[in-house]
Design a protein around this motif. Structure first.
Motif, PDB file in Angstrom:
ATOM      1  N   ILE A 158       0.089  13.136 -24.900  1.00  0.00           N
ATOM      2  CA  ILE A 158      -0.461  12.710 -26.196  1.00  0.00           C
ATOM      3  C   ILE A 158       0.440  11.624 -26.798  1.00  0.00           C
ATOM      4  O   ILE A 158       1.639  11.616 -26.559  1.00  0.00           O
ATOM      5  CB  ILE A 158      -0.588  13.883 -27.200  1.00  0.00           C
ATOM      6  N   CYS A 159      -0.144  10.718 -27.564  1.00  0.00           N
ATOM      7  CA  CYS A 159       0.639   9.797 -28.388  1.00  0.00           C
ATOM      8  C   CYS A 159       0.099   9.913 -29.809  1.00  0.00           C
ATOM      9  O   CYS A 159      -0.968   9.381 -30.120  1.00  0.00           O
ATOM     10  CB  CYS A 159       0.524   8.354 -27.902  1.00  0.00           C
ATOM     11  N   PRO A 160       0.807  10.615 -30.688  1.00  0.00           N
ATOM     12  CA  PRO A 160       0.296  10.850 -32.039  1.00  0.00           C
ATOM     13  C   PRO A 160       0.012   9.564 -32.813  1.00  0.00           C
ATOM     14  O   PRO A 160      -0.927   9.535 -33.622  1.00  0.00           O
ATOM     15  CB  PRO A 160       1.409  11.644 -32.705  1.00  0.00           C
ATOM     16  N   GLU A 161       0.792   8.524 -32.559  1.00  0.00           N
ATOM     17  CA  GLU A 161       0.570   7.295 -33.335  1.00  0.00           C
ATOM     18  C   GLU A 161      -0.734   6.622 -32.908  1.00  0.00           C
ATOM     19  O   GLU A 161      -1.482   6.105 -33.746  1.00  0.00           O
ATOM     20  CB  GLU A 161       1.792   6.379 -33.226  1.00  0.00           C
ATOM     21  N   CYS A 191       2.665   3.363 -24.429  1.00  0.00           N
ATOM     22  CA  CYS A 191       2.079   3.602 -25.753  1.00  0.00           C
ATOM     23  C   CYS A 191       3.085   3.403 -26.879  1.00  0.00           C
ATOM     24  O   CYS A 191       2.765   3.637 -28.045  1.00  0.00           O
ATOM     25  CB  CYS A 191       1.480   5.010 -25.816  1.00  0.00           C
ATOM     26  N   ARG A 192       4.304   2.972 -26.555  1.00  0.00           N
ATOM     27  CA  ARG A 192       5.296   2.765 -27.616  1.00  0.00           C
ATOM     28  C   ARG A 192       4.900   1.618 -28.544  1.00  0.00           C
ATOM     29  O   ARG A 192       4.086   0.773 -28.188  1.00  0.00           O
ATOM     30  CB  ARG A 192       6.656   2.440 -26.993  1.00  0.00           C
ATOM     31  N   CYS A 229       7.450  12.060 -33.048  1.00  0.00           N
ATOM     32  CA  CYS A 229       7.777  13.068 -32.033  1.00  0.00           C
ATOM     33  C   CYS A 229       9.206  13.587 -32.110  1.00  0.00           C
ATOM     34  O   CYS A 229       9.560  14.531 -31.394  1.00  0.00           O
ATOM     35  CB  CYS A 229       7.539  12.487 -30.643  1.00  0.00           C
ATOM     36  N   ARG A 283       2.435  -2.125 -32.196  1.00  0.00           N
ATOM     37  CA  ARG A 283       2.291  -1.868 -33.637  1.00  0.00           C
ATOM     38  C   ARG A 283       3.652  -2.017 -34.300  1.00  0.00           C
ATOM     39  O   ARG A 283       4.681  -2.102 -33.612  1.00  0.00           O
ATOM     40  CB  ARG A 283       1.731  -0.454 -33.884  1.00  0.00           C
ATOM     41  N   SER A 321       4.956  14.037 -24.967  1.00  0.00           N
ATOM     42  CA  SER A 321       4.864  12.661 -25.478  1.00  0.00           C
ATOM     43  C   SER A 321       4.515  11.751 -24.303  1.00  0.00           C
ATOM     44  O   SER A 321       5.256  11.676 -23.315  1.00  0.00           O
ATOM     45  CB  SER A 321       6.208  12.214 -26.062  1.00  0.00           C
ATOM     46  N   LYS A 348       9.459  13.118 -27.415  1.00  0.00           N
ATOM     47  CA  LYS A 348      10.439  12.023 -27.365  1.00  0.00           C
ATOM     48  C   LYS A 348      11.370  12.112 -28.579  1.00  0.00           C
ATOM     49  O   LYS A 348      10.914  12.161 -29.720  1.00  0.00           O
ATOM     50  CB  LYS A 348       9.681  10.701 -27.371  1.00  0.00           C
ATOM     51  N   CYS A 401       4.684   8.643 -23.754  1.00  0.00           N
ATOM     52  CA  CYS A 401       5.645   7.596 -23.356  1.00  0.00           C
ATOM     53  C   CYS A 401       6.693   8.134 -22.393  1.00  0.00           C
ATOM     54  O   CYS A 401       7.213   7.391 -21.560  1.00  0.00           O
ATOM     55  CB  CYS A 401       6.302   6.980 -24.590  1.00  0.00           C
ATOM     56  N   SER A 412      11.935   9.901 -32.748  1.00  0.00           N
ATOM     57  CA  SER A 412      10.730   9.179 -33.199  1.00  0.00           C
ATOM     58  C   SER A 412      10.243   9.717 -34.548  1.00  0.00           C
ATOM     59  O   SER A 412      10.348  10.921 -34.807  1.00  0.00           O
ATOM     60  CB  SER A 412       9.635   9.371 -32.142  1.00  0.00           C
TER      61      SER A 412
END
Ligand code: SF4
Length: 152
Positions: free
Chosen positions: A47-50, A20-21, A120, A59, A12, A114, A14, A117
């Motif tokens: 990676i940040c899936p969102e 990227c949060r 994640c 966001r 993750s 993380k 972050c 989440s």
């Protein structure tokens, strides 16, 4: 002794200090590098899936309603914004698919994600502001595809 090829690990972003949060912050965790010792044994793939799912930063904060990540993947639960009630399920499933694509490209068999989440989290996620049992959407898809998950 021949040099070992480093293992690739999804992380993750972050946790590595990438902002990227949902609130444009990060969740830097220095214990992560200890978890990946000895140094040089692993190559980290952040990676940040969102973000991969097309969401902006910052966001809206989201939770999974009526189930867990597995239920989202099977169409039985939805990912909902906490402020507007907007349905972000498609972004979360797209982010999970893109993450799996990256895991396959880099032959990652392990992911450090993380905790808590809706993307994640592993084992615990928030519902109505309370921690309950369940996995995030990306975690569920990676587990389904035999990637070993650890959370920090
Ligand atoms: S989706 Fe995952 S990587 Fe992105 S901010 Fe949330 S916990 Fe971190």
């Amino acid at each position: 002794m021949a040099n070992q090829i480093p293992k690739t690990v999804i992380v993750s972003a972050c946790l590595l200090g990438i902002n990227c949060r949902y609130d444009s912050g990060n969740s830097l965790d220095n214990s992560l590098l200890e978890a990946l010792s000895p140094p040089g044994e692993y190559i980290l793939i952040p990676i940040c899936p969102e973000q991969l799912g097309g969401l902006p930063t910052p966001r809206e904060s989201c939770e999974i309603h009526y189930g867990s990540g597995e239920d989202v993947l099977s169409g039985e639960a939805r990912v909902i914004g906490l402020e507007t009630g907007e349905d972000f399920t498609n972004n979360f499933t797209r982010g999970a698919s893109e993450t799996l694509k990256i895991a396959r490209l880099f032959r990652c068999r392990k992911a450090l994600l993380k905790n808590n989440s809706p993307s994640c989290g592993a084992g615990k996620i928030y519902r109505n502001g309370v921690l309950v049992e369940g996995n995030g959407v990306t975690t569920a898809l990676l587990m389904k595809n035999t990637v070993t998950i650890e959370t920090l």
